[in-house]
Design an enzyme around this catalytic site. Structure first.
Site, mmCIF file in Angstrom:
data_model
loop_
_atom_site.group_PDB
_atom_site.id
_atom_site.type_symbol
_atom_site.label_atom_id
_atom_site.label_comp_id
_atom_site.label_asym_id
_atom_site.label_seq_id
_atom_site.Cartn_x
_atom_site.Cartn_y
_atom_site.Cartn_z
ATOM 1 N N CYS A 1 0.834 -1.223 0.000
ATOM 2 C CA CYS A 1 0.000 0.000 0.000
ATOM 3 C C CYS A 1 0.861 1.263 0.000
ATOM 4 C CB CYS A 1 -0.958 -0.008 1.194
ATOM 5 S SG CYS A 1 -2.227 -1.259 1.077
ATOM 6 N N ARG B 1 -13.261 4.173 -2.669
ATOM 7 C CA ARG B 1 -12.163 3.277 -2.347
ATOM 8 C C ARG B 1 -12.458 1.901 -2.931
ATOM 9 N NH1 ARG B 1 -9.096 5.374 1.956
ATOM 10 N NH2 ARG B 1 -8.072 3.390 2.313
ATOM 11 N N HIS C 1 -3.548 -6.050 1.592
ATOM 12 C CA HIS C 1 -3.338 -5.547 2.930
ATOM 13 C C HIS C 1 -2.385 -6.343 3.724
ATOM 14 C CE1 HIS C 1 -6.588 -2.797 4.284
ATOM 15 N NE2 HIS C 1 -5.643 -2.245 3.620
#
EC number: 6.3.5.13
Lengths: 448, 234
Positions: B95, B130, B194
């Site tokens: 990220c 998002r 993630h």
């Protein structure tokens, strides 16, 4: 009350009666109906109350329960909302359900979801806000900690005269200048040193100069007596302080606040913060330290996100886990158990659990192999994730059983090698277990 | 002979939002199974990055605020990081870490924040939207499938010399347009998955360890290490 409000209130009340009588529930629908008929109904319903709003990531429910317990020592008429009814509609329902008050102005002690503070302050100007803490929490739903705090402050901005009673050990609550009077509570139970938070802690940047904060001591996560060696930013003076922790067990904590020895019948350092918050609200509302002590020690067991269930002779403690900080506090709490126990970890990833399971990697499961745990069971829809997490943490594979099916997990409990069993479960896994426990007669009814 | 690897957990005290620490734990766990000793340390604000000291860099994702502070600090480590990468050092970037290895990213408030341009991608942002949800991709070179969870407003476009970590089978990936997710450049693995990408995708963890071992011990016979069987953990 205006005609519109009267009609709305009547509709809401009758729907509450209907739902409660025939469906044994209905915590948000009456609020929804009432709000539809009169969008500003909360202004009418809340007009006669002194309101205390309790918000933050962790500890809302227990702080609210403890605060009510404390305030009862001085006030007769206190309204509060049940767990899970902490959004606007649930709060409207709470007021609808309130018994008619006689005599003195009643109090309302309300647990309010962080984003819903503004929904309340639009119509009601509270007497006080309580800020427990802000940690990362199911970020697919809530976002970052600074965003969460801003949401709370947007609500607080509509009530600039309300006193804020905030956790002084949380740097974020000292990061912005606010017009409100502020009262801080915190821990003052350790000697000053100079340490940093462990790498896996969020919110450790100085809000003034953006260097990494140091601490004289840390109670847990990013809470403690912080200071910035770069710019001098530091923890504010505490109005109410915990001086000593005397004993921690999974079921109780003994400590001293402002020199007053107190015992609460619930374990976990995080719950001492909740008690300290309730103490501070009590003092703010004129309850004496002796009365607070009495309230805490009335002997009534209080349950936050944990409950005890007897399953065929096994002492089962069922604990809800939903974010890393809460999880680590639970791990810390069970580590205080002197008896051997069985550890069950259940992971689901539905919307209410948080659909991203990444957070389990922030849990300090590495502490488990050092505890006196005779058996590990992992399960739930995402059993592979939690199973691998415990493997990496280094638990003994010979003691580890894997069972995805929660019904079967329940059947394994009576066969556990220990009398004590701790179950850490995410929200929908916990609901599932409670349903099975209820069906088997181990507990009565469902949850509110 | 016994091998050892040293990991730099870059800004590990600030870029750690979604279980990023899991990557370090899993690298340690798998290295241990290979008989390799793996140590790690955090390098953060105002601290120099010494490329000679490390075999692997793990650079996690963080919150917007922390990331904007790091965007400034990392400029002082730019040359050292570029040298490390060009010298085939192993990197796992997630990220925010992924974005900062590229040229720049557009922050949540619309401001342009600089990366170090070690890789040739750049990151724009979606307006009030998002990408959130599960992702499945396929590494087109190895055929391996990777599973993860994405939650990002940034949309990243790959540049020269980079290939995607995988082709998107489910989910959105880098930008929701070109079916790419993440990036590979030399021994650098970047992703929007993630946090604990290595925990759920042991194959990538193994590549990272093997690449690092080959670089540090070029003459060693690493067949036993390469034989470590890793399974799916999702």
């Amino acid at each position: 009350m205006s005609l519109k409000s009267s009609i709305a209130t009547a509709a809401g009340k009758s729907s509450y009666w209907f739902l409660h009588t025939f469906f044994k529930g209905g915590s948000s629908l009456p609020g929804k109906i009432t709000k539809r008929l009169d969008p500003e109904i909360l202004a009418t319903l809340g007009r006669d109350y002194d309101v205390i709003v309790i918000t933050g990531t962790n500890g809302k429910t227990l702080t609210t329960a403890l605060t009510v317990q404390v305030l009862k020592e001085k006030y007769d008429n206190i309204l509060t909302n049940p767990t899970g009814s902490n959004m606007e509609q649930g709060i409207i329902t709470t007021f609808l359900h309130a018994p008619k008050s006689k005599g003195k102005r009643p109090l309302a002690v309300l647990e309010v979801d962080e984003a819903n503070v503004i929904m309340v302050t639009k119509y009601i100007k509270p007497k006080a806000f309580v800020f427990t803490n802000i940690f990362r929490d199911q970020m697919d739903r809530y976002g970052e900690i600074y965003t969460t705090y801003n949401k709370i402050l947007n609500g607080v901005a509509l009530a600039p005269n309300a006193t804020i009673i905030a956790n002084g050990d949380a740097p974020i609550f000292h990061s912005k200048q606010l017009p409100n009077p502020i009262v801080y509570y915190g821990f003052d139970n350790q000697k000053d040193g100079d340490i940093k938070a462990t790498p896996n802690t969020d919110g450790v940047l100085c809000p003034q100069c953006q260097h990494v904060l140091h601490y004289h001591f840390i109670s847990y996560s990013n809470l403690g007596k912080y200071f910035c060696p770069n710019c001098g930013f530091e923890r504010p003076e505490l109005n109410f302080a915990l001086n000593t922790i005397n004993e921690l067990t999974p079921k109780s904590s003994t400590f001293e606040i402002d020199g007053e020895p107190i015992t609460i019948n619930i374990g976990g350092v995080y719950n001492i913060y909740n008690a300290l918050a309730a103490y501070s609200v009590g003092r703010f509302m004129g309850v004496s330290p002796a009365q607070v002590k009495k309230a805490f020690e009335k002997g009534k067991r209080i349950f936050g996100r944990q409950e005890e269930i007897n399953v065929d002779g096994k002492l089962v403690t069922l604990i809800l886990v939903k974010n890393p900080v809460g999880l680590n506090q639970v791990i810390d709490m069970i580590s205080t158990d002197k008896d051997p126990f069985t550890f069950i970890g259940l992971l689901n990833a539905n919307y209410a659990d948080g659909i991203d399971t990444s957070w389990i990697w922030d849990g300090d499961f590495e502490r488990l192999p050092k505890m006196n745990i005779k058996q590990f069971i992992t399960g739930g829809e995402r059993y592979k994730d939690i199973t691998y997490r415990l493997q990496v943490a280094g638990i003994d594979p010979k003691k580890h059983l894997v069972e995805p099916d929660l019904d079967k997990v329940v059947e394994m409990i009576p066969k556990a090698p220990t009398k004590k069993v701790y179950i850490l479960a995410t929200y929908t896994a916990m609901l599932h277990l409670r349903k099975v426990f209820a069906a088997k007669g181990f507990i009565k009814g469902g949850m509110d | 002979m016994s091998y050892s690897l040293n990991v730099c957990h870059l800004y590990g005290d600030l870029m750690n939002t979604y279980g990023d620490l899991g990557n370090i734990l899993v690298l340690k766990y798998l290295a241990n199974k290979m008989g390799v000793e793996l140590t790690s340390e955090v390098v953060s604000l105002d601290q120099p990055f010494d490329p000679a000291k490390y075999d692997i860099v793990v650079f996690g994702g963080g919150q917007d605020f922390e990331q904007s502070i790091i965007s400034k600090d990392i400029q002082s480590k730019k040359q050292a990081l570029v040298d490390f990468i060009e010298d085939n050092g192993s990197v796992v970037a997630i990220c925010g870490g992924y974005q900062l290895l590229g040229h720049y990213y557009i922050g949540a408030n619309g401001e342009k924040l600089m990366g170090i341009g070690a890789l040739d991608h750049y990151t724009d942002k979606q307006k009030d939207h998002r990408f959130i949800g599960n992702v499945v991709i396929e590494n087109e070179e190895t055929g391996e499938k990777y599973h993860g969870f994405e939650n990002h407003q940034g949309i990243t476009f790959l540049g020269q010399g980079e290939r995607p970590l995988g082709k998107v089978l489910e989910g959105h990936g880098n930008n929701g347009q070109d079916k790419t997710e993440g990036a590979i450049y030399k021994n650098v693995y970047c992703t929007y998955f993630h946090g604990p990408i290595l925990a759920r995708n042991n194959d990538i963890a193994k590549h990272v360890l093997m690449n690092a071992l080959k670089r540090k011990y070029p003459d060693a016979d690493l067949t036993p290490e390469a034989d470590l069987k890793v399974g799916a953990t999702f």
